[in-house]
Design a protein around this motif. Structure first.
Motif, mmCIF file in Angstrom:
data_model
loop_
_atom_site.group_PDB
_atom_site.id
_atom_site.type_symbol
_atom_site.label_atom_id
_atom_site.label_comp_id
_atom_site.label_asym_id
_atom_site.label_seq_id
_atom_site.Cartn_x
_atom_site.Cartn_y
_atom_site.Cartn_z
ATOM 1 N N THR A 15 0.757 -1.247 0.218
ATOM 2 C CA THR A 15 -0.027 0.058 0.186
ATOM 3 C C THR A 15 0.526 1.268 0.191
ATOM 4 N N GLY A 16 2.137 1.617 0.997
ATOM 5 C CA GLY A 16 3.025 2.392 1.154
ATOM 6 C C GLY A 16 3.482 2.653 -0.440
ATOM 7 N N ILE A 17 3.586 2.028 -0.755
ATOM 8 C CA ILE A 17 4.589 2.068 -2.832
ATOM 9 C C ILE A 17 3.574 1.974 -3.679
ATOM 10 N N ILE A 18 1.863 1.902 -3.827
ATOM 11 C CA ILE A 18 1.029 2.312 -4.710
ATOM 12 C C ILE A 18 0.396 3.680 -4.067
ATOM 13 N N LEU A 19 0.874 3.519 -3.091
ATOM 14 C CA LEU A 19 0.532 5.204 -2.802
ATOM 15 C C LEU A 19 1.357 6.532 -3.026
ATOM 16 N N ILE A 20 3.095 6.056 -3.409
ATOM 17 C CA ILE A 20 3.658 6.909 -4.375
ATOM 18 C C ILE A 20 3.102 8.067 -5.090
ATOM 19 N N PHE A 21 2.434 6.290 -5.786
ATOM 20 C CA PHE A 21 1.742 6.882 -7.169
ATOM 21 C C PHE A 21 1.312 7.761 -7.576
ATOM 22 N N PHE A 22 0.025 7.819 -6.786
ATOM 23 C CA PHE A 22 -0.720 8.574 -6.285
ATOM 24 C C PHE A 22 -0.583 9.560 -5.653
ATOM 25 N N ASN A 23 0.683 10.958 -6.051
ATOM 26 C CA ASN A 23 1.009 11.099 -5.297
ATOM 27 C C ASN A 23 -0.009 12.668 -5.343
ATOM 28 N N ASN A 25 -3.256 12.481 -5.949
ATOM 29 C CA ASN A 25 -4.711 12.531 -5.955
ATOM 30 C C ASN A 25 -5.087 11.993 -4.295
ATOM 31 N N ILE A 26 -5.237 13.027 -3.921
ATOM 32 C CA ILE A 26 -5.257 12.747 -2.612
ATOM 33 C C ILE A 26 -6.735 11.931 -1.997
ATOM 34 N N LYS A 27 -7.396 12.408 -2.991
ATOM 35 C CA LYS A 27 -8.618 11.662 -2.589
ATOM 36 C C LYS A 27 -8.359 9.747 -2.513
ATOM 37 N N ILE A 28 -7.430 9.449 -4.120
ATOM 38 C CA ILE A 28 -7.380 7.707 -3.741
ATOM 39 C C ILE A 28 -6.590 7.820 -2.054
ATOM 40 N N GLN A 29 -6.018 8.383 -2.476
ATOM 41 C CA GLN A 29 -4.759 8.077 -1.852
ATOM 42 C C GLN A 29 -5.667 7.406 -0.113
ATOM 43 N N LYS A 30 -6.432 8.518 0.726
ATOM 44 C CA LYS A 30 -7.470 7.957 1.880
ATOM 45 C C LYS A 30 -8.555 6.438 1.076
ATOM 46 N N TRP A 31 -8.559 6.563 0.282
ATOM 47 C CA TRP A 31 -9.609 5.522 -0.085
ATOM 48 C C TRP A 31 -8.345 3.918 0.366
ATOM 49 N N LEU A 32 -7.447 4.261 -0.063
ATOM 50 C CA LEU A 32 -6.166 3.235 -0.197
ATOM 51 C C LEU A 32 -6.058 2.627 0.850
ATOM 52 N N ALA A 96 -7.094 11.481 11.163
ATOM 53 C CA ALA A 96 -5.940 12.427 9.769
ATOM 54 C C ALA A 96 -6.610 12.764 8.944
ATOM 55 N N PHE A 97 -7.533 12.307 8.518
ATOM 56 C CA PHE A 97 -8.905 12.410 7.033
ATOM 57 C C PHE A 97 -9.152 14.496 7.544
ATOM 58 N N SER A 98 -9.804 14.243 8.879
ATOM 59 C CA SER A 98 -10.024 15.204 8.952
ATOM 60 C C SER A 98 -9.195 16.445 9.821
ATOM 61 N N SER A 99 -7.827 16.136 10.018
ATOM 62 C CA SER A 99 -6.957 17.316 10.895
ATOM 63 C C SER A 99 -5.767 17.267 10.247
ATOM 64 N N ILE A 100 -5.291 16.531 9.759
ATOM 65 C CA ILE A 100 -4.158 16.508 8.838
ATOM 66 C C ILE A 100 -3.997 17.704 7.923
ATOM 67 N N SER A 101 -3.390 18.597 7.362
ATOM 68 C CA SER A 101 -3.290 20.487 6.602
ATOM 69 C C SER A 101 -3.514 19.240 5.381
ATOM 70 N N GLU A 105 -0.473 16.349 3.675
ATOM 71 C CA GLU A 105 -1.410 14.961 3.010
ATOM 72 C C GLU A 105 -0.261 14.771 1.433
ATOM 73 N N LYS A 106 -0.148 16.520 0.752
ATOM 74 C CA LYS A 106 0.982 15.988 -0.147
ATOM 75 C C LYS A 106 2.313 15.433 -0.428
ATOM 76 N N TYR A 107 2.957 15.463 0.455
ATOM 77 C CA TYR A 107 4.532 15.468 0.738
ATOM 78 C C TYR A 107 4.155 13.886 1.855
ATOM 79 N N TYR A 108 3.436 13.083 1.063
ATOM 80 C CA TYR A 108 3.092 11.617 1.429
ATOM 81 C C TYR A 108 3.315 11.451 3.062
ATOM 82 N N PHE A 109 1.958 11.739 3.309
ATOM 83 C CA PHE A 109 2.009 11.357 4.970
ATOM 84 C C PHE A 109 1.703 10.093 5.067
ATOM 85 N N TYR A 110 0.397 9.437 3.999
ATOM 86 C CA TYR A 110 -0.345 8.844 3.708
ATOM 87 C C TYR A 110 1.018 6.961 3.709
#
Lengths: 493, 113
Positions: A15-23, A25-32, A96-101, A105-110
């Motif tokens: 998941t961590g690797i896949i999320l890097i590719f969606f950097n 698209n925050i919405k997809i990152q959240k769902w994944l 995190a979804f409702s508290s992280i700026s 999120e843009k810099y690979y938080f998830y």
């Protein structure tokens, strides 16, 4: 052989690797990441059930037999911790979804969170002391990312110290592993235990065990090695502190427990005695810190340190009651620390400050938050029927059995002071006259309450469901008390 | 040979401690680098500096070198490279943001919050 136990490591890794590719698209990152962490909870739950029914599960990587190959071991202790980890991960993501700026999120938080979970679960599951080091590093690297992400001045300043302390402790870890390898010629934990039992725990091995205590004590915040913790944990946002407070220090505790119950258990009058007194001092200094500060984040952070002392005293007392109590308390503490940091995060979101002197009377505008905090506070202090009670009771009982009257008394006394420190937040922050600036500001707790409710429900259920949980916990304590169970499962002699 | 290596490790550690006790952040980072070098050499020394053939199956040599310490340092070196580079970037970034690399000024004072 069971391939199931690799899943808590593989799922967050992929998941961590896949999320890097969606950097972008925050919405997809959240769902994944949400789906992955839910899958993690399900997998960890089924591991607990499998271990409960079929006994300790092992996985030999590449079919190399231990002690030569790398081996993953899930006994009840580690699988319970993996389950709690995945629950904390799931709720932290929700928080995190409702508290992280968006900036963070843009810099690979998830991705960072996923890799952190990977490191923590790996450290719990590995059966090889060098792999423990590797998983520690995976976990630390992601924690470096999470602690500095956002790069405010205080975060930069504190993360320098955090990284420096951890680099030094990693070097000490490598040194300790080198010495251990020179003396025993193996790094597989079960094999180490066998060999040390055969050749006796010489003075040299006792020194190495103390070196390990220093290394893990730095990570698990044992007195006097907790000095870095209050500063570092205060810097990042509350979600990150919740993840750190609930997971990172617990990995240190887990490693001390594992090493002192499986490998270096032959000279308890020296090693365990040192551990007992260090944990007593940890409790005292943690409680002093918790009482001294008027910053709600600091108060909860110092409560982490107190809990570390209580859990390790259970291990140091080394009676069946105390070890069982320590397992109870460890799982309880992970859940309640997550909940408390979420609550602190919600309070900061509402009031905009963590200084207890600057706000009061929150209960008028946020009654639900207030009562949630009240339950969490009672549970933290170990008031029955909430979850902290059973663990603390058993630890104190075991302490008396082991003849450690002074320290057991310190544990009892610390409960009162812990209760005072959190009630201070409740009385000063939630009662009293509401201050006007807060009322006009009225920050929102939208989306922040759900993870808190989940964790609070868990602590209440944990407290009331002790009867139902006790077979699992006592199974975990049995493997800790009897190393031959672990050794037989790994080496299959 | 082991004695010589132990002395080298000792020198590396003492240099590392000296550097890490200084005020400048860059010196501290170099110190951590030396510290991990010392630790890696220590693993190699502790595994035993044997003279022997490469540990390959089917070579039928009289004595083999123990491959495990080398595998261990390989991992440890990679990790310490990663951490050092991260640390260097962090030091640069915090110098930009905070305007100092003096550890005394980076104590918990309000100016840098």
């Amino acid at each position: 052989m069971s391939n199931l136990i690799i899943l808590p490591i593989v799922i967050p890794l992929l998941t961590g690797i896949i999320l890097i590719f969606f950097n972008k698209n925050i919405k997809i990152q959240k769902w994944l990441s949400l789906i992955a962490s839910l899958a993690g909870v399900v997998v960890a739950g089924s591991i607990v059930q499998t271990v409960h029914i079929n006994g300790i599960q092992t996985l030999e990587i590449g079919n190399w037999k231990p002690p030569y190959g790398i081996v993953f071991v899930a006994d009840m202790y580690s699988s319970l911790l993996v389950l709690t980890t995945s629950i904390i991960a799931f709720t932290s993501l929700l928080f995190a979804f409702s508290s992280i700026s968006a900036e963070r999120e843009k810099y690979y938080f998830y991705s960072g969170v996923q890799f952190l979970i990977l490191g923590v679960s790996g450290a719990f599951l590995t059966g090889d002391i060098f792999n423990l080091f590797v998983f520690f590093e995976v976990m630390l690297m992601s924690s470096y990312l999470l602690i500095v992400l956002g790069s405010t001045k205080i975060q930069l300043r504190e993360s320098i110290k955090y990284i420096l302390v951890n680099v030094i402790s990693s070097a000490l870890f490598v040194i300790a592993v080198a010495y251990l390898y020179a003396v025993t010629g193996t790094l597989n934990m079960a094999d180490l235990s066998v060999r040390i039992a055969e050749m006796g725990q010489s003075g040299l091995l006792t020194v190495i065990s103390i070196l390990f205590l220093i290394v893990f004590g730095l990570k698990g915040a044992l007195f006097p090695l907790y000095f870095w913790l209050p500063g570092s944990y205060q810097a990042p946002p509350s979600v990150v502190t919740a993840l750190f407070g609930a997971l990172l220090t617990k990995v240190g505790i887990y490693s001390i427990t594992r090493v002192y119950t499986l490998i270096f258990y032959h000279d308890p009058s020296f090693t365990h005695q040192i551990l007992a007194w260090l944990s007593a001092l940890t409790i005292i200094f943690g409680v002093i810190g918790a009482i001294a500060y008027w910053d709600i984040k600091k108060i909860v952070i110092y409560n982490i340190i107190t809990a570390v002392g209580v859990i390790l005293f259970g291990i140091a007392a080394n009676t069946p009651e105390a070890v069982e109590g320590s397992v109870y308390y460890l799982v309880h503490d992970m859940i309640i620390k997550g909940a408390l940091f979420f609550l602190v995060g919600a309070i900061i979101a509402v009031t905009g400050t963590s200084n207890l002197r600057k706000f009061s009377g929150l209960i008028a505008s946020h009654p639900f938050l207030g009562w949630m905090f009240f339950i969490a506070a009672l549970s933290l202090a170990g008031i029955p029927p909430f979850s902290g009670f059973v663990g603390k009771l058993k630890i104190v009982q075991g302490g008396f059995e082991a003849g450690e009257y002074t320290i057991a008394f310190i544990v009892l006394l610390s409960s009162l002071l812990v209760l005072y420190s959190v009630m201070k937040i409740f009385i000063n922050g939630f009662w009293g006259e509401p201050k006007e600036e807060i009322i006009t500001r009225k920050g929102s707790t939208k989306g922040l309450l759900l993870p808190i409710v989940i964790l609070i429900t868990l602590t209440v259920a944990y407290g009331f469901g002790v009867e139902w949980l006790s077979p699992y916990i006592s199974q975990a304590a049995d493997t800790l008390l009897d190393p031959t169970l672990y050794i037989q499962a790994v080496l299959k002699e | 040979m082991e004695v010589l290596m132990s002395i080298v490790v000792g020198i590396l550690f003492s240099a590392a401690v000296y550097l890490m006790l200084s005020k400048s952040l860059l010196r501290i980072i170099i110190g951590t680098g030396l510290l991990s070098h010392g630790a890696h050499l220590l693993i190699l020394t502790m595994g035993g500096l044997k003279q022997g053939a490469a540990p390959l199956l089917g070579e039928h040599a009289q004595s083999y070198v123990d491959p495990l310490p080398q595998a261990l340092i390989l991992t440890a070196i990679v990790i310490s490279f990663g951490v050092t580079s991260f640390f260097l970037v962090l030091a640069y970034r915090s110098y930009q943001e905070l305007g100092t690399d003096d550890m005394d000024q980076l104590r918990g004072n309000d100016q840098y919050e």
